[in-house]
Design a protein around this motif. Structure first.
Motif, PDB file in Angstrom:
ATOM      1  N   ARG A 116       0.851  -1.190   0.000  1.00  0.00           N
ATOM      2  CA  ARG A 116       0.000   0.000   0.000  1.00  0.00           C
ATOM      3  C   ARG A 116       0.892   1.246   0.000  1.00  0.00           C
ATOM      4  NH1 ARG A 116      -5.089   1.395   2.162  1.00  0.00           N
ATOM      5  NH2 ARG A 116      -5.394  -0.671   3.064  1.00  0.00           N
ATOM      6  N   GLY A 117       0.505   2.258  -0.792  1.00  0.00           N
ATOM      7  CA  GLY A 117       1.273   3.484  -0.842  1.00  0.00           C
ATOM      8  C   GLY A 117       1.208   4.246   0.474  1.00  0.00           C
ATOM      9  N   PRO A 118       2.003   5.315   0.589  1.00  0.00           N
ATOM     10  CA  PRO A 118       2.774   5.959  -0.485  1.00  0.00           C
ATOM     11  C   PRO A 118       4.047   5.194  -0.838  1.00  0.00           C
ATOM     12  CG  PRO A 118       3.100   7.113   1.588  1.00  0.00           C
ATOM     13  CD  PRO A 118       2.060   6.073   1.852  1.00  0.00           C
ATOM     14  N   PHE A 119       4.474   5.350  -2.109  1.00  0.00           N
ATOM     15  CA  PHE A 119       5.648   4.677  -2.616  1.00  0.00           C
ATOM     16  C   PHE A 119       6.726   5.709  -2.942  1.00  0.00           C
ATOM     17  CE2 PHE A 119       2.001   1.994  -3.832  1.00  0.00           C
ATOM     18  CZ  PHE A 119       2.347   0.829  -3.155  1.00  0.00           C
ATOM     19  N   GLU A 120       7.970   5.376  -2.624  1.00  0.00           N
ATOM     20  CA  GLU A 120       9.097   6.262  -2.881  1.00  0.00           C
ATOM     21  C   GLU A 120       9.700   5.964  -4.249  1.00  0.00           C
ATOM     22  OE1 GLU A 120       9.951   8.726  -0.957  1.00  0.00           O
ATOM     23  OE2 GLU A 120       8.478   8.232   0.592  1.00  0.00           O
ATOM     24  N   LEU A 121      10.256   6.996  -4.867  1.00  0.00           N
ATOM     25  CA  LEU A 121      10.825   6.859  -6.200  1.00  0.00           C
ATOM     26  C   LEU A 121      11.938   5.816  -6.232  1.00  0.00           C
ATOM     27  CD1 LEU A 121      11.157   7.664  -9.148  1.00  0.00           C
ATOM     28  CD2 LEU A 121      12.559   9.613  -8.386  1.00  0.00           C
ATOM     29  N   ALA A 122      12.835   5.850  -5.271  1.00  0.00           N
ATOM     30  CA  ALA A 122      13.956   4.909  -5.274  1.00  0.00           C
ATOM     31  C   ALA A 122      13.470   3.469  -5.240  1.00  0.00           C
ATOM     32  CB  ALA A 122      14.871   5.196  -4.085  1.00  0.00           C
ATOM     33  N   ALA A 123      12.443   3.205  -4.437  1.00  0.00           N
ATOM     34  CA  ALA A 123      11.908   1.850  -4.338  1.00  0.00           C
ATOM     35  C   ALA A 123      11.229   1.432  -5.636  1.00  0.00           C
ATOM     36  CB  ALA A 123      10.931   1.755  -3.176  1.00  0.00           C
ATOM     37  N   GLU A 124      10.525   2.357  -6.278  1.00  0.00           N
ATOM     38  CA  GLU A 124       9.847   2.048  -7.540  1.00  0.00           C
ATOM     39  C   GLU A 124      10.873   1.759  -8.642  1.00  0.00           C
ATOM     40  OE1 GLU A 124       7.039   1.260  -6.590  1.00  0.00           O
ATOM     41  OE2 GLU A 124       5.584   2.690  -7.400  1.00  0.00           O
ATOM     42  N   LEU A 125      11.937   2.540  -8.685  1.00  0.00           N
ATOM     43  CA  LEU A 125      12.996   2.297  -9.661  1.00  0.00           C
ATOM     44  C   LEU A 125      13.626   0.922  -9.446  1.00  0.00           C
ATOM     45  CD1 LEU A 125      14.711   5.800  -9.709  1.00  0.00           C
ATOM     46  CD2 LEU A 125      13.652   4.689 -11.689  1.00  0.00           C
ATOM     47  N   ALA A 126      13.883   0.589  -8.193  1.00  0.00           N
ATOM     48  CA  ALA A 126      14.499  -0.699  -7.879  1.00  0.00           C
ATOM     49  C   ALA A 126      13.583  -1.857  -8.277  1.00  0.00           C
ATOM     50  CB  ALA A 126      14.832  -0.769  -6.392  1.00  0.00           C
ATOM     51  N   LEU A 127      12.291  -1.700  -8.029  1.00  0.00           N
ATOM     52  CA  LEU A 127      11.327  -2.748  -8.367  1.00  0.00           C
ATOM     53  C   LEU A 127      11.270  -2.978  -9.876  1.00  0.00           C
ATOM     54  CD1 LEU A 127       9.052  -4.618  -7.213  1.00  0.00           C
ATOM     55  CD2 LEU A 127       7.470  -2.750  -7.719  1.00  0.00           C
ATOM     56  N   LEU A 128      11.206  -1.902 -10.631  1.00  0.00           N
ATOM     57  CA  LEU A 128      11.136  -2.019 -12.090  1.00  0.00           C
ATOM     58  C   LEU A 128      12.400  -2.652 -12.663  1.00  0.00           C
ATOM     59  CD1 LEU A 128       9.521   1.442 -12.954  1.00  0.00           C
ATOM     60  CD2 LEU A 128       8.391  -0.784 -12.912  1.00  0.00           C
ATOM     61  N   ARG A 129      13.543  -2.270 -12.100  1.00  0.00           N
ATOM     62  CA  ARG A 129      14.807  -2.828 -12.582  1.00  0.00           C
ATOM     63  C   ARG A 129      14.950  -4.302 -12.198  1.00  0.00           C
ATOM     64  NH1 ARG A 129      17.715   2.659 -10.723  1.00  0.00           N
ATOM     65  NH2 ARG A 129      17.946   3.682 -12.759  1.00  0.00           N
ATOM     66  N   GLU A 130      14.587  -4.628 -10.963  1.00  0.00           N
ATOM     67  CA  GLU A 130      14.734  -6.004 -10.476  1.00  0.00           C
ATOM     68  C   GLU A 130      13.950  -6.985 -11.346  1.00  0.00           C
ATOM     69  OE1 GLU A 130      13.472  -8.720  -6.589  1.00  0.00           O
ATOM     70  OE2 GLU A 130      13.275  -6.522  -6.519  1.00  0.00           O
TER      71      GLU A 130
END
Length: 242
Positions: A168-182
């Motif tokens: 559940r949000g809020p979501f941080e940019l760094a975490a979203e970037l890491a998720l997409l890359r992973e």
């Protein structure tokens, strides 16, 4: 004043907190999410049973106004609220946060529904990240793509054709970037929910050069009075009534 607040969103919780000292607020939660944050004031859970059920509730529990602060995609509830308040003669105000807008570097593909999103998805990417909630996930079962779906509550039944993460949000940019890359995501599928709590995924997609399939909001019922902020709701409730 006694207010029925159709809630379930962050704006609804903020509004309940702001209003509770001076108003009798009854927050109505649909009950779809199992760990929904409890707003200030009185709380009722569960649906009303359509327009007729809401009409009966309003007659049994007279209120001075109804505020619809449900999710921008809760179209059926809003339609019911507009019709029921018209029949009972109770003022209604709809609170809708502004939608998201494209900026330089975005590649958005606008569609009208989850079905339409699933239809075009194979032409846009091969490893998709779905952030549309658990409603509508089934439309993507036949795409043949690798799919990661993020939901607040577990989909029922649990899908075997995709991976699911619960958050559940809020979501941080760094975490979203890491998720997409992973997960080597190459396309994001989401709804035009608006708001800052979940917008980091759009910034992450932009930074990584990923396309976004964006599902448009359903249209609001004709004649509905709409505002975009909690302050505007408070001003409307405090305004003199004829």
């Amino acid at each position: 004043m006694k207010i029925l607040l159709l809630g379930g969103t962050g704006e609804a919780r903020e509004l309940a907190q702001v209003l509770t000292p001076d108003f009798h607020v009854i927050s109505s939660l649909a009950g779809r999410t199992t760990d929904a944050h409890v707003p200030a004031g009185e709380v009722r859970r569960g649906g009303f049973g359509g327009v007729d059920g809401l009409v009966q509730w309003l007659r049994d529990n007279p209120v001075d106004a109804v505020v619809d602060a449900t999710h921008p995609f809760a179209a059926v509830m809003t339609e019911h609220a507009v019709e029921a308040t018209r029949l009972v003669g109770v003022p209604l105000l709809v609170l809708r946060r502004p939608g998201w807008t494209e900026t330089r570097g975005d590649e958005w593909h606008w569609v009208s529904s989850a079905t339409a999103a699933a239809r075009i998805l194979p032409a846009v990417g091969s490893r998709a990240f779905l952030t549309i909630g658990r409603q509508g996930l089934g439309d993507f079962a036949g795409t043949g793509l690798w799919i990661l779906a993020r939901c607040v509550d577990p989909p029922e039944p649990a899908p075997s054709w995709c991976e699911v993460i619960l958050d559940r949000g809020p979501f941080e940019l760094a975490a979203e970037l890491a998720l997409l890359r992973e997960h080597r995501i190459d396309v994001l599928v989401t709804k035009d929910s608006g708001g800052a709590q979940t917008s980091a995924k759009l910034v992450a997609a932009r930074e990584l050069g990923l396309p976004v399939v964006m599902i448009r909001r359903p249209a609001l019922p004709a004649g509905a009075a709409v505002v975009e902020s909690v302050d505007q709701v408070v001003n409307w409730l405090r305004a003199p009534r004829r």
